[in-house]
Design a protein around this motif. Structure first.
Motif, PDB file in Angstrom:
ATOM      1  N   MET A  93       0.844  -1.179   0.000  1.00 46.83           N
ATOM      2  CA  MET A  93       0.000   0.000   0.000  1.00 46.83           C
ATOM      3  C   MET A  93       0.887   1.240   0.000  1.00 46.83           C
ATOM      4  N   ILE A  94       0.498   2.226  -0.747  1.00 45.76           N
ATOM      5  CA  ILE A  94       1.207   3.501  -0.845  1.00 45.76           C
ATOM      6  C   ILE A  94       0.546   4.477   0.124  1.00 45.76           C
ATOM      7  N   TYR A  95       1.352   5.173   0.918  1.00 44.44           N
ATOM      8  CA  TYR A  95       0.813   6.151   1.873  1.00 44.44           C
ATOM      9  C   TYR A  95       1.358   7.534   1.566  1.00 44.44           C
ATOM     10  N   ASN A  96       0.509   8.532   1.739  1.00 45.88           N
ATOM     11  CA  ASN A  96       0.901   9.934   1.627  1.00 45.88           C
ATOM     12  C   ASN A  96       0.366  10.687   2.829  1.00 45.88           C
ATOM     13  N   LEU A  97       1.141  11.672   3.275  1.00 46.21           N
ATOM     14  CA  LEU A  97       0.727  12.557   4.343  1.00 46.21           C
ATOM     15  C   LEU A  97       0.584  13.943   3.731  1.00 46.21           C
ATOM     16  N   ILE A  98      -0.567  14.557   3.932  1.00 46.53           N
ATOM     17  CA  ILE A  98      -0.841  15.896   3.406  1.00 46.53           C
ATOM     18  C   ILE A  98      -1.173  16.785   4.593  1.00 46.53           C
ATOM     19  N   ARG A  99      -0.529  17.927   4.652  1.00 45.54           N
ATOM     20  CA  ARG A  99      -0.709  18.850   5.781  1.00 45.54           C
ATOM     21  C   ARG A  99      -0.891  20.266   5.240  1.00 45.54           C
ATOM     22  N   TYR A 100      -1.805  21.014   5.873  1.00 43.40           N
ATOM     23  CA  TYR A 100      -2.058  22.390   5.461  1.00 43.40           C
ATOM     24  C   TYR A 100      -2.783  23.116   6.582  1.00 43.40           C
ATOM     25  N   GLY A 101      -2.647  24.419   6.599  1.00 43.23           N
ATOM     26  CA  GLY A 101      -3.379  25.257   7.535  1.00 43.23           C
ATOM     27  C   GLY A 101      -4.628  25.799   6.877  1.00 43.23           C
ATOM     28  N   VAL A 102      -5.641  26.079   7.681  1.00 41.46           N
ATOM     29  CA  VAL A 102      -6.895  26.626   7.184  1.00 41.46           C
ATOM     30  C   VAL A 102      -7.158  27.953   7.893  1.00 41.46           C
ATOM     31  N   LYS A 103      -7.621  28.932   7.125  1.00 43.31           N
ATOM     32  CA  LYS A 103      -7.995  30.225   7.707  1.00 43.31           C
ATOM     33  C   LYS A 103      -9.113  30.014   8.726  1.00 43.31           C
ATOM     34  N   ASP A 104      -9.114  30.825   9.771  1.00 40.34           N
ATOM     35  CA  ASP A 104     -10.115  30.682  10.826  1.00 40.34           C
ATOM     36  C   ASP A 104     -11.538  30.646  10.266  1.00 40.34           C
ATOM     37  N   ALA A 105     -11.810  31.487   9.291  1.00 41.77           N
ATOM     38  CA  ALA A 105     -13.153  31.565   8.716  1.00 41.77           C
ATOM     39  C   ALA A 105     -13.525  30.314   7.925  1.00 41.77           C
ATOM     40  N   GLY A 106     -12.541  29.507   7.535  1.00 44.33           N
ATOM     41  CA  GLY A 106     -12.810  28.328   6.716  1.00 44.33           C
ATOM     42  C   GLY A 106     -12.742  27.006   7.458  1.00 44.33           C
ATOM     43  N   ILE A 107     -12.425  27.038   8.762  1.00 39.21           N
ATOM     44  CA  ILE A 107     -12.239  25.788   9.503  1.00 39.21           C
ATOM     45  C   ILE A 107     -13.532  24.972   9.565  1.00 39.21           C
ATOM     46  N   ALA A 108     -14.642  25.587   9.902  1.00 35.85           N
ATOM     47  CA  ALA A 108     -15.910  24.845  10.002  1.00 35.85           C
ATOM     48  C   ALA A 108     -16.300  24.269   8.645  1.00 35.85           C
ATOM     49  N   GLU A 109     -16.108  25.034   7.589  1.00 38.57           N
ATOM     50  CA  GLU A 109     -16.431  24.543   6.243  1.00 38.57           C
ATOM     51  C   GLU A 109     -15.532  23.372   5.871  1.00 38.57           C
ATOM     52  N   ASN A 110     -14.237  23.485   6.152  1.00 41.06           N
ATOM     53  CA  ASN A 110     -13.299  22.412   5.828  1.00 41.06           C
ATOM     54  C   ASN A 110     -13.681  21.140   6.590  1.00 41.06           C
ATOM     55  N   ARG A 111     -13.990  21.305   7.876  1.00 39.07           N
ATOM     56  CA  ARG A 111     -14.399  20.173   8.717  1.00 39.07           C
ATOM     57  C   ARG A 111     -15.659  19.506   8.150  1.00 39.07           C
ATOM     58  N   ALA A 112     -16.644  20.306   7.738  1.00 41.58           N
ATOM     59  CA  ALA A 112     -17.896  19.772   7.197  1.00 41.58           C
ATOM     60  C   ALA A 112     -17.668  19.046   5.874  1.00 41.58           C
ATOM     61  N   LEU A 113     -16.809  19.592   5.030  1.00 34.25           N
ATOM     62  CA  LEU A 113     -16.520  18.949   3.745  1.00 34.25           C
ATOM     63  C   LEU A 113     -15.775  17.627   3.946  1.00 34.25           C
ATOM     64  N   VAL A 114     -14.866  17.593   4.901  1.00 40.26           N
ATOM     65  CA  VAL A 114     -14.166  16.344   5.220  1.00 40.26           C
ATOM     66  C   VAL A 114     -15.170  15.312   5.725  1.00 40.26           C
ATOM     67  N   ALA A 115     -16.098  15.732   6.568  1.00 44.05           N
ATOM     68  CA  ALA A 115     -17.116  14.811   7.088  1.00 44.05           C
ATOM     69  C   ALA A 115     -17.931  14.200   5.947  1.00 44.05           C
ATOM     70  N   LYS A 116     -18.240  14.995   4.931  1.00 42.75           N
ATOM     71  CA  LYS A 116     -18.996  14.489   3.776  1.00 42.75           C
ATOM     72  C   LYS A 116     -18.178  13.458   2.996  1.00 42.75           C
ATOM     73  N   VAL A 117     -16.861  13.643   2.927  1.00 39.67           N
ATOM     74  CA  VAL A 117     -16.004  12.648   2.278  1.00 39.67           C
ATOM     75  C   VAL A 117     -16.106  11.324   3.035  1.00 39.67           C
ATOM     76  N   PHE A 118     -16.066  11.382   4.362  1.00 40.44           N
ATOM     77  CA  PHE A 118     -16.178  10.158   5.148  1.00 40.44           C
ATOM     78  C   PHE A 118     -17.555   9.510   5.004  1.00 40.44           C
ATOM     79  N   GLU A 119     -18.598  10.321   4.878  1.00 41.20           N
ATOM     80  CA  GLU A 119     -19.931   9.772   4.631  1.00 41.20           C
ATOM     81  C   GLU A 119     -19.956   9.022   3.304  1.00 41.20           C
ATOM     82  N   ALA A 120     -19.339   9.617   2.272  1.00 45.11           N
ATOM     83  CA  ALA A 120     -19.295   8.970   0.957  1.00 45.11           C
ATOM     84  C   ALA A 120     -18.476   7.682   1.007  1.00 45.11           C
ATOM     85  N   LEU A 121     -17.386   7.694   1.772  1.00 44.07           N
ATOM     86  CA  LEU A 121     -16.587   6.475   1.923  1.00 44.07           C
ATOM     87  C   LEU A 121     -17.395   5.399   2.643  1.00 44.07           C
ATOM     88  N   ASP A 122     -18.155   5.792   3.650  1.00 38.44           N
ATOM     89  CA  ASP A 122     -18.998   4.828   4.361  1.00 38.44           C
ATOM     90  C   ASP A 122     -20.046   4.210   3.432  1.00 38.44           C
TER      91      ASP A 122
END
Length: 106
Positions: free
Chosen positions: A1-30
């Protein structure tokens, strides 16, 4: 298996949106339950997000999801730091990531 680590900062105003979009990715994976992908996202206290992605041959089972495309659509506008991507090798793993011969828990 190939693994990658991705790291980035998010502007304060975008943290809730980023969190919600990530949650939707996990819903789609489920819903789709791809067996060829491993995915973990961490949110750090300083507004940084760390993604650990594992895949067998290619990452399309993740990147072709509509939810993942929505997550990436205006990602650059939400970020406060550049995206840093690194190939990674697992040196140790204690009940964090499934091993190649283990079934992924439901």
């Amino acid at each position: 298996m190939i693994y990658n680590l991705i790291r980035y900062g998010v502007k304060d105003a975008g943290i809730a949106e980023n969190r919600a979009l990530v949650a939707k990715v996990f819903e789609a994976l489920d819903e789709t339950r791809p067996q060829s992908v491993r995915y973990l996202v961490l949110e750090l206290d300083n507004g940084e997000f760390v993604h650990i992605v594992g895949y067998e041959k290619d990452s399309s089972a993740l990147t072709e999801l509509d939810a993942f495309k929505a997550f990436g659509a205006d990602h650059a506008e939400r970020r406060s730091t550049p995206l840093a991507r690194s190939a990674a090798k697992i040196i140790g793993n204690y009940h964090m990531l499934a091993k190649a011969d283990e079934a992924v828990p439901a």
